[in-house]
Design a protein around this motif. Structure first.
Motif, PDB file in Angstrom:
ATOM      1  N   ARG A  93       1.027  -1.368  -0.069  1.00 12.65           N
ATOM      2  CA  ARG A  93      -0.006  -0.087  -0.144  1.00 12.65           C
ATOM      3  C   ARG A  93       0.842   1.133   0.038  1.00 12.65           C
ATOM      4  O   ARG A  93       1.950   1.251   0.439  1.00 12.65           O
ATOM      5  CB  ARG A  93      -0.951  -0.180   1.299  1.00 12.65           C
ATOM      6  CG  ARG A  93      -1.795  -1.251   1.142  1.00 12.65           C
ATOM      7  CD  ARG A  93      -2.824  -1.163   2.314  1.00 12.65           C
ATOM      8  NE  ARG A  93      -3.851  -2.153   2.385  1.00 12.65           N
ATOM      9  CZ  ARG A  93      -5.064  -1.795   2.543  1.00 12.65           C
ATOM     10  NH1 ARG A  93      -5.463  -0.522   2.554  1.00 12.65           N
ATOM     11  NH2 ARG A  93      -6.076  -2.760   2.284  1.00 12.65           N
ATOM     12  N   TRP A 149       3.108  -1.145   4.514  1.00 18.43           N
ATOM     13  CA  TRP A 149       1.829  -1.910   4.740  1.00 18.43           C
ATOM     14  C   TRP A 149       1.641  -3.010   3.588  1.00 18.43           C
ATOM     15  O   TRP A 149       1.316  -2.348   2.701  1.00 18.43           O
ATOM     16  CB  TRP A 149       0.671  -1.107   5.136  1.00 18.43           C
ATOM     17  CG  TRP A 149      -0.713  -1.712   5.522  1.00 18.43           C
ATOM     18  CD1 TRP A 149      -0.860  -3.169   5.366  1.00 18.43           C
ATOM     19  CD2 TRP A 149      -1.857  -1.159   5.607  1.00 18.43           C
ATOM     20  NE1 TRP A 149      -2.069  -3.509   5.597  1.00 18.43           N
ATOM     21  CE2 TRP A 149      -2.839  -2.323   5.640  1.00 18.43           C
ATOM     22  CE3 TRP A 149      -2.370   0.062   5.506  1.00 18.43           C
ATOM     23  CZ2 TRP A 149      -4.324  -1.995   5.596  1.00 18.43           C
ATOM     24  CZ3 TRP A 149      -3.733   0.360   5.566  1.00 18.43           C
ATOM     25  CH2 TRP A 149      -4.758  -0.636   5.874  1.00 18.43           C
ATOM     26  N   THR A 194      -0.644  -5.883   2.130  1.00 17.02           N
ATOM     27  CA  THR A 194      -1.860  -6.691   2.372  1.00 17.02           C
ATOM     28  C   THR A 194      -1.447  -7.900   1.492  1.00 17.02           C
ATOM     29  O   THR A 194      -1.300  -8.155   0.096  1.00 17.02           O
ATOM     30  CB  THR A 194      -3.098  -6.027   1.953  1.00 17.02           C
ATOM     31  OG1 THR A 194      -3.193  -4.787   2.511  1.00 17.02           O
ATOM     32  CG2 THR A 194      -4.351  -6.917   2.101  1.00 17.02           C
ATOM     33  N   HIS A 209      -8.363 -10.697   5.215  1.00 13.21           N
ATOM     34  CA  HIS A 209      -6.836 -10.584   4.802  1.00 13.21           C
ATOM     35  C   HIS A 209      -5.925 -10.758   5.997  1.00 13.21           C
ATOM     36  O   HIS A 209      -6.392  -9.938   6.845  1.00 13.21           O
ATOM     37  CB  HIS A 209      -6.378  -9.534   3.654  1.00 13.21           C
ATOM     38  CG  HIS A 209      -7.332  -9.547   2.532  1.00 13.21           C
ATOM     39  ND1 HIS A 209      -7.249 -10.480   1.436  1.00 13.21           N
ATOM     40  CD2 HIS A 209      -8.573  -8.663   2.194  1.00 13.21           C
ATOM     41  CE1 HIS A 209      -8.127 -10.398   0.648  1.00 13.21           C
ATOM     42  NE2 HIS A 209      -8.853  -9.246   1.039  1.00 13.21           N
ATOM     43  N   HIS A 224      -2.535  -8.559   7.230  1.00 10.68           N
ATOM     44  CA  HIS A 224      -1.664  -7.519   6.724  1.00 10.68           C
ATOM     45  C   HIS A 224      -0.428  -7.500   7.361  1.00 10.68           C
ATOM     46  O   HIS A 224      -0.290  -7.700   8.770  1.00 10.68           O
ATOM     47  CB  HIS A 224      -2.578  -6.280   7.219  1.00 10.68           C
ATOM     48  CG  HIS A 224      -3.930  -6.253   6.613  1.00 10.68           C
ATOM     49  ND1 HIS A 224      -4.223  -5.735   5.623  1.00 10.68           N
ATOM     50  CD2 HIS A 224      -5.067  -6.802   7.128  1.00 10.68           C
ATOM     51  CE1 HIS A 224      -5.559  -5.977   5.295  1.00 10.68           C
ATOM     52  NE2 HIS A 224      -6.073  -6.541   6.293  1.00 10.68           N
TER      53      HIS A 224
END
Length: 132
Positions: free
Chosen positions: A19, A70, A72, A107, A109
Motif C-alpha cells: 500500500r 503496509w 496486504t 486478509h 496485513h
C-alpha cells in the motif's frame, strides 16, 4: 463466507500488495486523538496501540520509533488457517526483515520496515512462486 484454510493454496495465491504511504505504531492512554484514523488498533493494559499514517502521527505530535510499509496479502485467509503467518514471517526473517502481522477478517496485513518494503514484497512473491 469462510476463507481459505489450505496452506499451499494460501501461499500460492497470497498476492502481496504494498500500500502507498508510511505507517507507524504509537500508543495513547485513551481514544485516538481528533484527526487520527487508525488502520488498526488494540487495547492493552498499558494503553491503546494505534497503527496510523506517519503524516497523522506527525500532525498530532504522537511519538513513534518504527516506520513501516503496509503489505496486504490479497488472499482470503480463514482466521483458523494454520501456518500462513509462520511461513510468511519465516521467509521474511531469513531475509533479515522484521514483520508485524495484523489479521483482518478477509486478509492478513504485514507491517515491515518502510525502507525494506519492496524487498519484502519480492521475498513474498518468491515464496508464492515456489508454491505454484
Amino acid at each position: 463466507m469462510s476463507g481459505e484454510r489450505d496452506l499451499s493454496k494460501l501461499l500460492s495465491d497470497m498476492r502481496p500488495d504494498l500500500r502507498h504511504g508510511a505507517y507507524v505504531f504509537t500508543t495513547v492512554a485513551g481514544p485516538a486523538p481528533d484527526g487520527v484514523r487508525p488502520v488498526a488498533s488494540i487495547t492493552e493494559d498499558e494503553g491503546s496501540t494505534l497503527v496510523i499514517t506517519k503524516e497523522e502521527a506527525d500532525a498530532a505530535g504522537l511519538p513513534y520509533d518504527y516506520v513501516a510499509g503496509w503489505i496486504t496479502l490479497r488472499v482470503h485467509s480463514a482466521l483458523a488457517a494454520v501456518g500462513l503467518t509462520a511461513a510468511v514471517s519465516t521467509a521474511l526473517a531469513e531475509a533479515g526483515i522484521s514483520c508485524n502481522v495484523v489479521a483482518g477478517y478477509h486478509h492478513d496485513h504485514l507491517f515491515v520496515p518502510y525502507d525494506r518494503s519492496s524487498v519484502a514484497v519480492a521475498v513474498l512473491e518468491d515464496l508464492a512462486g515456489r508454491r505454484r
